[in-house]
Design a protein around this motif. Structure first.
Motif, short mmCIF file in Angstrom:
data_model
loop_
_atom_site.label_atom_id
_atom_site.label_comp_id
_atom_site.label_asym_id
_atom_site.label_seq_id
_atom_site.Cartn_x
_atom_site.Cartn_y
_atom_site.Cartn_z
N GLN A 295 0.81 -1.21 0.00
CA GLN A 295 0.00 0.00 0.00
C GLN A 295 0.85 1.27 0.00
O GLN A 295 0.48 2.27 -0.61
N THR A 296 2.00 1.23 0.69
CA THR A 296 2.88 2.41 0.78
C THR A 296 4.29 1.98 0.40
O THR A 296 4.96 1.29 1.19
N SER A 297 4.75 2.39 -0.76
CA SER A 297 6.08 1.98 -1.24
C SER A 297 7.19 2.52 -0.32
O SER A 297 7.18 3.69 0.07
N GLY A 298 8.13 1.63 0.01
CA GLY A 298 9.27 2.03 0.83
C GLY A 298 8.97 2.16 2.30
O GLY A 298 9.82 2.63 3.07
N LEU A 299 7.81 1.71 2.73
CA LEU A 299 7.42 1.87 4.13
C LEU A 299 8.15 0.88 5.03
O LEU A 299 8.26 -0.30 4.70
N VAL A 300 8.63 1.37 6.18
CA VAL A 300 9.20 0.52 7.23
C VAL A 300 8.67 1.03 8.56
O VAL A 300 8.83 2.21 8.88
N LEU A 301 8.01 0.17 9.31
CA LEU A 301 7.49 0.55 10.62
C LEU A 301 8.47 0.14 11.72
O LEU A 301 9.21 -0.83 11.58
N ARG A 302 8.45 0.88 12.80
CA ARG A 302 9.40 0.66 13.89
C ARG A 302 9.29 -0.76 14.43
O ARG A 302 10.30 -1.43 14.64
N HIS A 303 8.07 -1.21 14.70
CA HIS A 303 7.93 -2.51 15.37
C HIS A 303 8.32 -3.67 14.47
O HIS A 303 8.48 -4.79 14.95
N TRP A 304 8.49 -3.43 13.17
CA TRP A 304 8.99 -4.50 12.31
C TRP A 304 10.43 -4.85 12.65
O TRP A 304 10.89 -5.94 12.30
N ARG A 305 11.14 -3.95 13.28
CA ARG A 305 12.54 -4.18 13.65
C ARG A 305 12.69 -4.90 15.00
O ARG A 305 13.79 -5.23 15.39
N PHE A 306 11.59 -5.10 15.71
CA PHE A 306 11.65 -5.70 17.05
C PHE A 306 11.59 -7.22 16.96
O PHE A 306 10.76 -7.77 16.23
N ALA A 307 12.44 -7.89 17.71
CA ALA A 307 12.50 -9.36 17.67
C ALA A 307 11.21 -9.99 18.15
O ALA A 307 10.87 -11.11 17.73
N TRP A 308 10.46 -9.33 19.02
CA TRP A 308 9.25 -9.92 19.57
C TRP A 308 8.02 -9.67 18.69
O TRP A 308 6.94 -10.16 18.99
N SER A 309 8.16 -8.93 17.60
CA SER A 309 7.02 -8.64 16.73
C SER A 309 6.83 -9.77 15.71
O SER A 309 7.73 -10.06 14.92
N LEU A 310 5.65 -10.37 15.74
CA LEU A 310 5.32 -11.45 14.81
C LEU A 310 4.18 -11.07 13.88
O LEU A 310 4.01 -11.67 12.82
N THR A 311 3.38 -10.07 14.28
CA THR A 311 2.27 -9.60 13.46
C THR A 311 2.35 -8.10 13.32
O THR A 311 2.90 -7.40 14.17
N CYS A 312 1.78 -7.58 12.24
CA CYS A 312 1.79 -6.14 11.97
C CYS A 312 0.75 -5.45 12.86
O CYS A 312 -0.41 -5.86 12.89
#
Length: 312
Positions: free
Chosen positions: A103-120
């Motif tokens: 939906q948003t090209s080039g998007l990176v969210l903070r919680h995607w970098r967290f080891a404990w994050s499994l879902t968006c």
């Protein structure tokens, strides 16, 4: 000093990483990230990603140009976790949400970098690793999810003791060659799932979990002793627990011979002496002739006991 706002300013997505937003600003204003960083006063053409990287930011230029407050910009950076024993915040995009990225090209969210994050957290869909694995068992998935929740709680509470235990568990997995460096944020889904599952095991029954992993793997104990010389007493405790498991599990009992056979073998001095001599030679071969005498004796004793169990 008067700083004109950027002509085009697409608003940041909820929980978007600062470097992701700066990249989208650069594309919207038809310039490179390096050029935009220079104009915004970020310096050296590198977008800060961690809160500790904001010390050299020219706030007098940055805030008016992007029309965001200092606190709003700081909230788009990653937390500083360098003091944690286990690395649980990734320095690269090891996973992403296929739906939000589309939906948003080039998007990176903070919680995607967290080891404990499994879902968006934005759309609720599972995050996808760079190298996904097919056929992960449900049991491994459940354990990994529990481990992720425990890791998140430990980080939020700044529980350094728990984090230290997690770090030791991950080192154990590396000694056993089940995972490699930085497994909690590995691009390989299988490796990361194993690491998160290990977090769950070490949190519930740490010694028992290690004993089960090392059951029947005598060499791994000596690898651990060399890797953690300051933890030898604890490693020996785990080793004894692992040996007790061999004697207590039903599968082992069924394979044991009768008491008469065991007593008959025990009365064979020639065979016992030969096994002890072989064990001593193997211990010297593994540890070296100049090794500590107690270490040699302990290793020879372990080899002799293992040979005796095999012969039984």
């Amino acid at each position: 000093m008067t700083v004109n706002p950027l002509p085009r300013r697409p608003p940041p997505v909820s929980d978007e990483l600062l470097s992701s937003w700066i990249g989208r600003l650069a594309r919207a204003n038809h310039c490179s990230v390096e050029e935009l960083c220079g104009y915004l006063g970020l310096g050296q053409g590198r977008v800060p990603e961690h809160a500790g990287d904001l010390g050299h930011v020219n706030w007098a230029r940055l805030c008016p140009a992007v029309q965001q407050t200092r606190d709003e910009i700081a909230a788009m950076t990653l937390p500083d976790t360098t003091h944690h024993p286990a690395q649980c915040v990734s320095s690269d995009d090891f996973q992403s949400c296929a739906n939000c990225s589309k939906q948003t090209s080039g998007l990176v969210l903070r919680h995607w970098r967290f080891a404990w994050s499994l879902t968006c957290e934005n759309c609720g869909r599972p995050l996808v690793a760079r190298h996904p694995a097919d056929g992960l068992s449900n049991r491994l998935r459940v354990r990994a999810a529990r481990g992720a929740a425990l890791l998140k709680t430990a980080v939020a509470a700044a529980d350094l003791r728990h984090m230290q235990r997690i770090s030791h568990t991950l080192c154990l997995l590396q000694v056993l060659e089940l995972v490699y460096s930085v497994p909690l944020t590995s691009r390989c889904q299988l490796e990361r799932s194993i690491a998160l599952a290990a977090v769950d095991v070490c949190s519930a029954r740490p010694l028992l979990g290690v004993a089960i992993l090392l059951r029947g793997n005598e060499q791994a104990f000596w690898d651990l002793r060399r890797a953690f010389p300051q933890r030898r007493r604890l490693i020996e405790k785990v080793r004894k627990l692992s040996m007790n498991l061999d004697m207590r599990l039903p599968r082992r009992r069924r394979q044991e011979s009768s008491p008469v056979d065991r007593s008959a073998r025990a009365t064979s001095p020639k065979k016992t002496s030969a096994q002890a001599l072989d064990a001593a030679r193997q211990a010297i071969s593994e540890l070296g002739a100049d090794a500590d005498r107690q270490a040699l004796l302990a290793r020879a004793d372990a080899i002799w006991k293992r040979q005796s169990c095999v012969s039984h």
